[in-house]
Design a protein around this motif. Sequence first.
Motif, PDB file in Angstrom:
ATOM      1  N   PRO A  98       0.830  -1.217   0.000  1.00 44.08           N
ATOM      2  CA  PRO A  98       0.000   0.000   0.000  1.00 44.08           C
ATOM      3  C   PRO A  98       0.859   1.259   0.000  1.00 44.08           C
ATOM      4  CG  PRO A  98      -0.735  -1.568   1.667  1.00 44.08           C
ATOM      5  CD  PRO A  98       0.581  -2.060   1.175  1.00 44.08           C
ATOM      6  N   HIS A  99       0.319   2.332  -0.547  1.00 48.13           N
ATOM      7  CA  HIS A  99       0.991   3.629  -0.573  1.00 48.13           C
ATOM      8  C   HIS A  99      -0.005   4.725  -0.201  1.00 48.13           C
ATOM      9  CE1 HIS A  99       4.105   1.479  -2.768  1.00 48.13           C
ATOM     10  NE2 HIS A  99       4.879   2.548  -2.667  1.00 48.13           N
ATOM     11  N   LEU A 100       0.526   5.782   0.370  1.00 47.51           N
ATOM     12  CA  LEU A 100      -0.258   6.994   0.609  1.00 47.51           C
ATOM     13  C   LEU A 100       0.139   8.003  -0.458  1.00 47.51           C
ATOM     14  CD1 LEU A 100      -2.223   8.604   2.410  1.00 47.51           C
ATOM     15  CD2 LEU A 100      -0.227   9.376   3.728  1.00 47.51           C
ATOM     16  N   VAL A 101      -0.826   8.394  -1.285  1.00 51.72           N
ATOM     17  CA  VAL A 101      -0.560   9.328  -2.385  1.00 51.72           C
ATOM     18  C   VAL A 101      -1.145  10.689  -2.043  1.00 51.72           C
ATOM     19  CG1 VAL A 101      -0.834   9.787  -4.844  1.00 51.72           C
ATOM     20  CG2 VAL A 101      -0.666   7.415  -4.028  1.00 51.72           C
ATOM     21  N   ILE A 102      -0.315  11.719  -2.108  1.00 50.10           N
ATOM     22  CA  ILE A 102      -0.757  13.090  -1.855  1.00 50.10           C
ATOM     23  C   ILE A 102      -0.624  13.877  -3.157  1.00 50.10           C
ATOM     24  CG2 ILE A 102      -0.462  15.169  -0.472  1.00 50.10           C
ATOM     25  CD1 ILE A 102      -1.247  12.780   1.199  1.00 50.10           C
ATOM     26  N   GLU A 103      -1.727  14.444  -3.609  1.00 50.01           N
ATOM     27  CA  GLU A 103      -1.708  15.363  -4.753  1.00 50.01           C
ATOM     28  C   GLU A 103      -1.769  16.774  -4.184  1.00 50.01           C
ATOM     29  OE1 GLU A 103      -4.220  16.346  -8.864  1.00 50.01           O
ATOM     30  OE2 GLU A 103      -4.718  14.568  -7.649  1.00 50.01           O
ATOM     31  N   TYR A 104      -0.787  17.602  -4.501  1.00 50.70           N
ATOM     32  CA  TYR A 104      -0.657  18.897  -3.822  1.00 50.70           C
ATOM     33  C   TYR A 104      -0.079  19.951  -4.752  1.00 50.70           C
ATOM     34  CZ  TYR A 104       4.326  17.768  -3.418  1.00 50.70           C
ATOM     35  OH  TYR A 104       5.633  17.447  -3.706  1.00 50.70           O
ATOM     36  N   PHE A 105      -0.165  21.199  -4.295  1.00 51.67           N
ATOM     37  CA  PHE A 105       0.479  22.308  -5.007  1.00 51.67           C
ATOM     38  C   PHE A 105       0.937  23.348  -4.007  1.00 51.67           C
ATOM     39  CE2 PHE A 105      -4.109  22.986  -4.942  1.00 51.67           C
ATOM     40  CZ  PHE A 105      -4.242  24.277  -4.502  1.00 51.67           C
TER      41      PHE A 105
END
Length: 227
Positions: free
Chosen positions: A220-227
Motif C-alpha cells: 500500500p501507498h499513501l498518495v498526496i496530490e498537492y500544489f
Amino acid sequence: MIKRVIPVLFLALIVSAAACADPLKQSGRKISPCLSPTTKLRIVPYPREDPNTCAVAVAPFDLGVWTEAPMNSHMIRGGKRIQLGCKPLSAPADNCDTCGLPGHSNTLVMNFDPSVYPEDLTVRRAVLAVWSPDNPRALNDVQLRGRLGVGNEMQSLARQREGMLPASGRSAEGWIFFDVTNFAARAINERRNSIHFELSVPCQTPADNLVTVGVTEKEPHLVIEYF
C-alpha cells in the motif's frame, strides 16, 4: 595501517547504505515543494485530478498484519499477500486448543510519515492505494480506520472514503483508492510524524467474505496530490 583502514571502510559502508535507502520511507528525507507539475508514484497508477499539481506516493515505514484469534493474537510481517476477513482456525497453523468457530480475522496495519511532505502545501487530494490481485471491488466493503499518532483514538474513515477503481489498463489492474483527503491533510498541516491506518473486513460468517490484498507484493501507498 590496518587500524586506520578499518574505520574508513566502516564509514563508507554506512554512507553507502544511507544512499541506497528508500528516501520515501525515511523521516529525514523531505519531498520537494511543487515548483512544477511532477509525479513520483512508484508502482501506483494514480491519475492526477489536476494537471497543474504534483503527486507523490509514500510507502509505509511500518507494515504488517494483525492476526486476531481468541488464544493466539499476533503481528505478522514480511508476507507477500494476506486474506482480510474471517476464517476458521486450524490446529497446525494457529496452535489453538479450541479451533473452528469463532475463527480469526486479519487486519492490515500501516504507518506512514506525513512530515516528509513540505510545509505550507495545499492538499488537492489524498488517497490510500491498496492492491488486490483477485477482487478489488470487494475492498469497497472493508472497514478503514485511522489515527493521527501513537496513543490517539482510532476513528472511522468510512465517511471520508471514496473507494474507486482507477482508469482501465493493464498497469492499473487490481488497484483501488480510498479517499482520505481531510484526514491526511490534517496530519500534514499539523506536522505529525506518524499516521496510522487499519484495513479490515467485518467478521461475519467465516470463509464467505475474504478478500486478498498485497502486503510486500505491491505494498500500500499513501498518495498526496498537492500544489
